[in-house]
Motif scaffolding. Structure first.
Motif, PDB file in Angstrom:
ATOM      1  N   THR A 173       0.842  -1.200   0.000  1.00 32.35           N
ATOM      2  CA  THR A 173       0.000   0.000   0.000  1.00 32.35           C
ATOM      3  C   THR A 173       0.872   1.244   0.000  1.00 32.35           C
ATOM      4  OG1 THR A 173      -1.857  -1.113   1.077  1.00 32.35           O
ATOM      5  CG2 THR A 173      -1.755   1.279   1.283  1.00 32.35           C
ATOM      6  N   GLU A 348      -4.936   1.268  -1.180  1.00 31.94           N
ATOM      7  CA  GLU A 348      -4.677  -0.156  -0.950  1.00 31.94           C
ATOM      8  C   GLU A 348      -4.339  -0.837  -2.272  1.00 31.94           C
ATOM      9  OE1 GLU A 348      -6.639  -4.101   1.198  1.00 31.94           O
ATOM     10  OE2 GLU A 348      -7.908  -2.369   0.721  1.00 31.94           O
ATOM     11  N   GLN A 349      -3.231  -1.570  -2.267  1.00 35.42           N
ATOM     12  CA  GLN A 349      -2.732  -2.178  -3.499  1.00 35.42           C
ATOM     13  C   GLN A 349      -3.545  -3.411  -3.881  1.00 35.42           C
ATOM     14  OE1 GLN A 349      -0.895  -4.821  -4.732  1.00 35.42           O
ATOM     15  NE2 GLN A 349       0.415  -3.922  -6.310  1.00 35.42           N
TER      16      GLN A 349
END
Length: 439
Positions: A173, A348-349
């Motif tokens: 993230t 958020e990845q």
């Protein structure tokens, strides 16, 4: 495995006999996507090794036909866990500190899992690679530049990789915030391994080898934990590379004080000279002008480390129990921190957002570092996917040895009155075109 003097390295690696893909995995897969069982051999199955063993036992499709350790207690506990999981009894390798070579020579395995003391990591990995096996290893991967180069050259000649994939997983993230431009161009990163290990170093039951490096060596002895976040956010080996470093250590005295306080003035370590300074600070500059402040302190009383990331548009500070951020022109108060929670949700990845591993077999993971975890760790899940897909794990050989090379390079700088030391280019120029980590 017991602690081996680094001088034994060439002897050990010489005993080890002799198409890969550089692609990285970005998509998550379910158990049904895994096409064949994996055969893994475990070398070093003490506290940390037992954690990895139990993690593997909870993943469908993994077979463990061979284990190696010089401590009978570790070996037979692992044997019992494997049998209790319903797998056949494994072959045992316990004929001394180099019996991992026999395991690598005799067993048909997809990969070796290495969780031995630091100085045996490179010999174990090289034995695996030269015998047709990949090697997933705890950190660090190497102790010397000679080891680092031999790992690179062995990978390039055999196609078998070694990786510090077992050493944890980066903050994706935070990396996504960087790559989306929230902080602007990154200028400076500061963190380190700040972890009071005095009790661990004097505990023969937990890690009996852990004190010896502090007696023998000065510099930054454990760079990999901060590097797993520092290298990706700076695109090291993937668009930029380390150029040179300088390193400085304080005097040493805290381990002697601890020995006297706990065991008395006559304890052998109360007055023994320790090479490792109580605090080491290193500055690393990249070819493109970015900078790292890397700290190492395992001898003084303190909480754990923080991570400071400075860009041209703002700054992010990650501490153990809080995250703060300041973005110029966006934060509500000028030059004032704000909580980072909203940004962490926004950025958020995708790998983390979509992470949904198959359900574990059995209960909570046992062993050092598990923390009662009941879900397969993401680095282990992605390791399995890499092996199944005949790809390298997220951290390949070049990234793994680059992180480890900080150990001997900082030692060289400290020994030479903190003069600059050039950083080797293990990629041999390929850093200019290699795709970003986790891309």
């Amino acid at each position: 495995m017991n602690y081996l003097d680094r001088r034994n390295f060439l002897k050990l690696s010489a005993l080890a006999l002799g198409g890969f893909s550089t692609g990285l995995l970005t998509n998550q897969s379910k158990a049904s996507d895994l096409k064949k069982n994996l055969r893994l051999g475990f070398i070093g199955i003490g506290g940390r090794g037992s954690y990895h063993l139990d993690t593997a036992l909870g993943i469908s499709g993994i077979e463990i036909p061979a284990i190696c350790d010089i401590d009978p207690k570790n070996l037979y506990q692992a044997k019992r866990w494997i049998e209790e999981s319903g797998q056949p009894s494994p072959n045992l390798y316990d004929r001394g500190p180099t019996d991992f070579i026999r395991l690598c020579e005799q067993e048909e395995l997809d990969a070796v899992i290495c969780a031995t003391p630091w100085d045996t990591h490179a010999p174990v990995c090289l034995a695996a690679m030269k015998n047709g096996k990949h090697a997933a290893c705890e950190v660090p991967l190497a102790q010397t530049l000679e080891e680092a180069w031999e790992l690179v050259e062995t990978f390039e000649s055999t196609g078998k990789w070694a990786s510090i994939v077992l050493g944890g997983f980066g903050d994706l993230t935070m990396l996504n915030m960087v790559r989306k431009g929230l902080l602007g161009d990154i200028l400076h990163v500061e963190s380190g391994y700040i972890h009071d290990l005095r009790m661990v170093k004097f505990n023969p039951e937990e890690e009996p080898w852990r004190l010896q490096p502090a007696i023998d060596k000065n510099g930054n002895l454990y760079p990999d934990h901060p590097m797993r976040n520092m290298m990706p956010v700076l695109d090291i080996n993937h668009g930029d590379r380390f150029d040179y470093l300088v390193s400085m250590s304080t005097k040493s005295g805290m381990l002697n004080d601890y020995a006297r306080a706990q065991y008395g003035e006559k304890h052998p370590y109360a007055n023994m000279e320790m090479a490792l300074g109580d605090y080491n600070a290193s500055l690393i500059r990249t070819v493109k002008g970015k900078m790292i402040t890397l700290n190492h302190d395992t001898h003084t009383p303190h909480p754990r480390e923080s991570f400071r990331l400075q860009g041209t548009k703002g700054i992010y500070l990650k501490e153990r129990d809080s995250q703060r951020i300041y973005i110029e022109g966006r934060s509500p108060r000028e030059h004032q921190w704000e909580p980072a929670a909203a940004y962490l949700e926004e950025y958020e990845q995708e790998i983390m957002k979509n992470y949904s591993p198959p359900e574990r077999i059995g209960g909570a993971i046992r062993g050092h570092g598990s923390g009662g975890m009941t879900q397969t760790p993401i680095n282990w899940h992605r390791l399995v996917l890499a092996l199944q897909g005949n790809k390298q794990p997220d951290w390949d050989v070049y990234d793994s040895v680059t992180s480890a090379a900080i150990i001997p390079l900082t030692g060289n700088s400290v020994a030479d009155k903190s003069r600059p030391v050039d950083f080797p280019d293990f990629t041999k120029g390929k850093w200019k075109t290699r795709l970003p980590l986790y891309s």
